[in-house]
Design a protein around this motif. Sequence first.
Motif, PDB file in Angstrom:
ATOM      1  N   LYS A 203      -1.047 -20.693 -31.924  1.00 31.44           N
ATOM      2  CA  LYS A 203      -0.693 -19.157 -32.070  1.00 31.44           C
ATOM      3  C   LYS A 203       0.034 -19.005 -30.848  1.00 31.44           C
ATOM      4  O   LYS A 203       0.945 -18.052 -30.347  1.00 31.44           O
TER       5      LYS A 203
ATOM      6  N   GLU B  24       5.770  -7.492 -21.944  1.00 36.23           N
ATOM      7  CA  GLU B  24       5.255  -7.567 -23.192  1.00 36.23           C
ATOM      8  C   GLU B  24       3.904  -8.384 -22.895  1.00 36.23           C
ATOM      9  O   GLU B  24       3.705  -9.476 -22.687  1.00 36.23           O
ATOM     10  N   SER B  25       2.926  -7.487 -23.829  1.00 36.19           N
ATOM     11  CA  SER B  25       1.626  -8.318 -24.047  1.00 36.19           C
ATOM     12  C   SER B  25       1.734  -9.198 -25.327  1.00 36.19           C
ATOM     13  O   SER B  25       2.492  -9.024 -26.402  1.00 36.19           O
ATOM     14  N   PRO B  26       0.886 -10.174 -25.304  1.00 37.76           N
ATOM     15  CA  PRO B  26       0.822 -10.976 -26.557  1.00 37.76           C
ATOM     16  C   PRO B  26       0.209 -10.085 -27.694  1.00 37.76           C
ATOM     17  O   PRO B  26      -0.405  -9.131 -27.497  1.00 37.76           O
ATOM     18  N   ARG B  27       0.339 -10.603 -28.673  1.00 33.57           N
ATOM     19  CA  ARG B  27      -0.193  -9.810 -29.931  1.00 33.57           C
ATOM     20  C   ARG B  27      -1.582 -10.603 -30.054  1.00 33.57           C
ATOM     21  O   ARG B  27      -1.894 -11.649 -30.623  1.00 33.57           O
ATOM     22  N   GLY B  28      -2.663  -9.589 -29.636  1.00 36.21           N
ATOM     23  CA  GLY B  28      -4.044  -9.948 -29.779  1.00 36.21           C
ATOM     24  C   GLY B  28      -4.228 -10.606 -28.551  1.00 36.21           C
ATOM     25  O   GLY B  28      -3.532 -10.815 -27.725  1.00 36.21           O
ATOM     26  N   GLU B  29      -5.536 -10.981 -28.296  1.00 37.33           N
ATOM     27  CA  GLU B  29      -6.152 -11.632 -27.096  1.00 37.33           C
ATOM     28  C   GLU B  29      -5.752 -13.134 -27.141  1.00 37.33           C
ATOM     29  O   GLU B  29      -6.095 -13.676 -28.293  1.00 37.33           O
ATOM     30  N   ASP B  30      -5.169 -13.733 -25.951  1.00 38.40           N
ATOM     31  CA  ASP B  30      -5.059 -15.157 -26.150  1.00 38.40           C
ATOM     32  C   ASP B  30      -6.213 -16.039 -25.836  1.00 38.40           C
ATOM     33  O   ASP B  30      -6.444 -16.860 -26.230  1.00 38.40           O
TER      34      ASP B  30
ATOM     35  N   ARG C 199       8.804 -17.051 -29.586  1.00 39.84           N
ATOM     36  CA  ARG C 199       9.158 -15.812 -30.211  1.00 39.84           C
ATOM     37  C   ARG C 199       9.649 -14.999 -29.026  1.00 39.84           C
ATOM     38  O   ARG C 199      10.637 -14.159 -29.139  1.00 39.84           O
TER      39      ARG C 199
ATOM     40  N   GLN D 211       4.056 -17.915 -29.983  1.00 42.43           N
ATOM     41  CA  GLN D 211       4.347 -16.547 -29.304  1.00 42.43           C
ATOM     42  C   GLN D 211       5.289 -16.931 -28.015  1.00 42.43           C
ATOM     43  O   GLN D 211       6.013 -15.946 -27.774  1.00 42.43           O
TER      44      GLN D 211
ATOM     45  N   GLY E 280       7.337 -11.271 -20.192  1.00 41.52           N
ATOM     46  CA  GLY E 280       6.172 -11.107 -21.076  1.00 41.52           C
ATOM     47  C   GLY E 280       5.001 -11.935 -20.393  1.00 41.52           C
ATOM     48  O   GLY E 280       5.430 -12.790 -19.437  1.00 41.52           O
TER      49      GLY E 280
ATOM     50  N   LYS F 118      13.565 -13.546 -27.743  1.00 41.91           N
ATOM     51  CA  LYS F 118      13.937 -12.422 -27.658  1.00 41.91           C
ATOM     52  C   LYS F 118      14.507 -12.097 -26.165  1.00 41.91           C
ATOM     53  O   LYS F 118      14.840 -11.086 -25.755  1.00 41.91           O
TER      54      LYS F 118
END
Length: 313
Positions: free
Chosen positions: A106, A192-198, A113, A110, A165, A117
């Motif tokens: 995951k 930019e933060s990750p989507r959810g906790e890494d 992605r 990220q 990010g 961007k």
Amino acid sequence: MNKPPLHILIAAPRGFCAGVDRAIKIVELALERYGPPVYVRHEIVHNRFVVDRLRGLGAVFVEELDAVPEGRPVVFSAHGVPKAVPDKAEARGLDYVDATCPLVSKVHRQAERMVEKGRHILFIGHAGHPEVIGTFGQVPGGCMQLIETEEDARTVSVKEGAELGFLTQTTLSVDDTAAIIEILKERFPQIESPRGEDICYATSNRQAAVKAIAPQVERMLVIGAPNSSNSRRLAEVAERLGVPARLIERGADIDWDWLGTPAKVGITAGASAPEVLVREVVDALGERFELTEEEAEHEPEGMTFKLPRQLVA
């Protein structure tokens, strides 16, 4: 002679996580499917007991793909690998199975992605750790910088106007990482933060379990390998709460002079350490102390990950 009394408080959750369970099962299934030897690039997980058991079943652990003979399958470790590794396996026509933990995968996605961007990534992790090497290998060189400490976060230099990010290794100290992230967000409000906790659920849960029992014990024994990031973090968590802690691989490693004759000792295990080693440590303590044993209350973990189709079809 009468043994001194000792109450042991065993942290829960502890030991194997879903990603480790899956990785070990992948090697076992590959041995069933292909027959030995099955080659494994790097330790499948950071635990000597686990690696030695799999070696006894026919797994051969190597550092690089060059050591894998033609015609034999290879498994990639749970920590993940750079993209160049499966590319090289395909170029050689090797059958390979990727045992990368899905939570690490995951983070890889990220990273891709963010770079797509146009963002430059500040990656919080430990230099040289296989997971860090694997994650850096998902994106072109120069797209990521490593942040190891709060001081790194305060002093890191980035190109003016760069869109940023951040991502993190999955096995870090929850508290240390939070402090580093706070500094980065203060310096770079648009980061930019990750989507959810890494940081993975197992790492967070095991650290929380140590925090729960540490105030009740005089010493903490952490079962895990010295090269296991999540295990080392567990010892650090206890030490920061004022509880002397030792990282040990198994019962024979207990330093009895250091342990002394406490009334209460805490025990936990890193995410790569099997429960059999917890019992071994308890048995070793039982040879010198009259034990009473208690497991901390906890919410059970129900996480499971699917196995690769090529092994279960």
